[in-house]
Design an enzyme around this catalytic site. Structure first.
Site, short mmCIF file in Angstrom:
data_model
loop_
_atom_site.label_atom_id
_atom_site.label_comp_id
_atom_site.label_asym_id
_atom_site.label_seq_id
_atom_site.Cartn_x
_atom_site.Cartn_y
_atom_site.Cartn_z
CG HIS A 31 -2.05 0.96 1.14
ND1 HIS A 31 -3.38 0.57 1.22
CD2 HIS A 31 -2.09 2.30 0.98
CE1 HIS A 31 -4.16 1.63 1.12
NE2 HIS A 31 -3.39 2.70 0.98
CG HIS A 33 -1.69 6.15 -2.31
ND1 HIS A 33 -2.83 6.09 -3.08
CD2 HIS A 33 -2.00 5.57 -1.12
CE1 HIS A 33 -3.80 5.49 -2.39
NE2 HIS A 33 -3.32 5.17 -1.20
CG ASP A 35 -1.26 10.44 -5.93
OD1 ASP A 35 -1.09 9.42 -5.24
OD2 ASP A 35 -2.40 10.88 -6.21
N GLY A 193 -10.14 7.37 -2.01
CA GLY A 193 -10.78 8.66 -1.84
C GLY A 193 -11.58 8.68 -0.56
CG HIS A 220 -8.20 3.07 -0.01
ND1 HIS A 220 -7.59 2.64 -1.17
CD2 HIS A 220 -7.28 3.84 0.65
CE1 HIS A 220 -6.36 3.14 -1.22
NE2 HIS A 220 -6.14 3.87 -0.12
CD GLU A 223 -7.48 5.97 5.36
OE1 GLU A 223 -6.45 6.62 5.50
OE2 GLU A 223 -8.02 5.76 4.25
CG ASP A 320 -1.59 5.70 3.07
OD1 ASP A 320 -1.93 5.41 1.91
OD2 ASP A 320 -2.33 6.30 3.86
#
EC number: 3.5.4.4
Length: 382
Positions: A31, A33, A35, A193, A220, A223, A320
């Site tokens: 996991h 990202h 960006d 998102g 996701h 969370e 993350d």
């Protein structure tokens, strides 16, 4: 974020757990990202190249600190707003390829031997690129990064997860994109998102398409929104893994007076959702530092990672967003060792958990487990 912990040498181990030895340990991240992992200096370079003038500062150190401070909002929605700057400078083929290459180089330098890096192609179309061009550029960057890392003596295998934004209506199109590039480096699909108001069941058509084409996917869930999002992700959407999944702890009751950090949690009662997750060995992509930043947990001491690990859930350690958390896989492991007293045997188990849960073929997973992870930890364990 606390300082790096002091050297720890659990009983019976040869090598102490230090920042340097943790970097040498072979690690697996599921996991991460794209960006959320840019180098601050790269953001500044790309902003200048593209004419983007909205950065809060052009000093790399100050910019890095700005991202961390802004992400420490205790809210997933506020946390996600920091991505406006990184996505803004990732709108050309060259920028996407550079960011992807540097991502692989940074992970490899930290001792990561297998990574699944995710990103949302639909967020990179502002300058006229097509979805296929976006994915092609990122995969080319990943390939280049793997070659560069290998030349530097750091073997790493990288798979790509394409992500659909849960508040948008392009998930089936992105699922089709994932299947279209499955032979070129895309290993799975994700939705991401803000969770509240955007349940995964809005995307059932995408999940039906993926299952029909035998494509793996993570969601996701658990969370920010809690246990109901986990139930939907696994019960209605059929997720292979849970992105975060930290709120599964809400379905677990410990006996009165039992220390959640204790080795033995005899008498713990699991509800239907928690039992299902554990019995099915559904992997939890836990991200300790990020979970604190977004308010999923109050602090690291109260993170359920240790409770879930002791109850034998399939827990994995993840970064993350390395930029927003000023973190690495080594740092996440160091924080867990400092907080919960973990040793090399624990980190080997977490790494094997992750490798077992990867979205690549079984034989490739076993090659990395038997040929890289186990020999690497054998040296550290002694």
């Amino acid at each position: 974020m606390s300082a790096d912990p002091a050297s720890i040498t659990p009983a019976g181990q040869t090598e102490p757990i230090t920042p340097s030895t943790l970097r040498l340990a072979p690690k697996v991240v599921l996991h991460d990202h794209l960006d959320g992992g840019l180098r601050p200096a790269t953001i500044i370079d790309l902003a200048r190249e593209s004419g983007y003038a909205e950065l809060p500062t052009e000093d790399p150190e100050q910019l890095g600190r700005w991202f961390v401070d802004s992400a420490n909002a205790g809210s997933l929605v506020q946390y996600l707003r920091t991505f406006g700057h990184t996505v803004a400078v990732m709108q050309t083929l060259g920028a996407l390829r550079r960011v992807a290459r540097e991502c692989v180089e940074d992970l490899a330098a930290d001792g990561v031997v297998y990574a699944e890096v995710r990103f949302a192609p639909e967020l990179h179309l502002e300058q006229g690129l097509t979805l296929d061009e976006v994915v092609g550029a990122v995969l080319a960057g990943f390939d280049e990064g793997q070659r560069t890392a290998a030349a530097a003596g750091h073997r790493i295998v990288v798979g790509c997860l394409v992500t659909a934004m849960r508040h948008a209506a392009r998930s089936t199109e992105i699922a089709e994109l994932a299947v279209r590039f499955r032979c070129d480096g895309v290993v799975g699909f994700d939705i991401a998102g803000a969770e509240a108001g955007n349940p995964p069941t809005r995307h059932l058509d995408a999940f039906d398409y993926l299952r029909a084409h035998c494509m793996r996917y993570t969601i996701h869930a658990g969370e920010a929104f809690g246990l109901p999002s986990i139930k939907e992700a696994i019960g209605y959407c059929g997720a292979d893994r849970l992105g975060h999944g930290v709120r599964v702890i809400d379905d677990i009751t410990l006996p009165p007076g039992v220390d959640p950090a204790a080795d033995s949690l005899a008498g713990a009662r699991l509800g239907d959702v928690a039992n299902y997750v554990r019995d099915k060995r559904i992997p939890l992509e836990l991200c300790p530092s990020s979970n604190v930043q977004t308010g999923a947990v109050a602090d690291l001491a109260s993170h359920p990672f240790n409770t879930l690990a002791r109850l034998r859930f399939r827990v994995t350690v993840n970064t993350d967003n390395r930029l927003m958390g000023d973190t690495t896989m080594s740092r996440e492991c160091a924080l867990l060792a400092d907080q919960f007293g973990y040793g090399w045997n624990d980190f080997e188990r977490f790494a094997v958990n992750a490798m077992k849960s990867a979205f690549i073929p079984f034989d490739k997973r076993m090659e990395l487990i038997d040929g890289v992870l186990k020999p690497g930890y054998a040296v550290l364990i002694g």
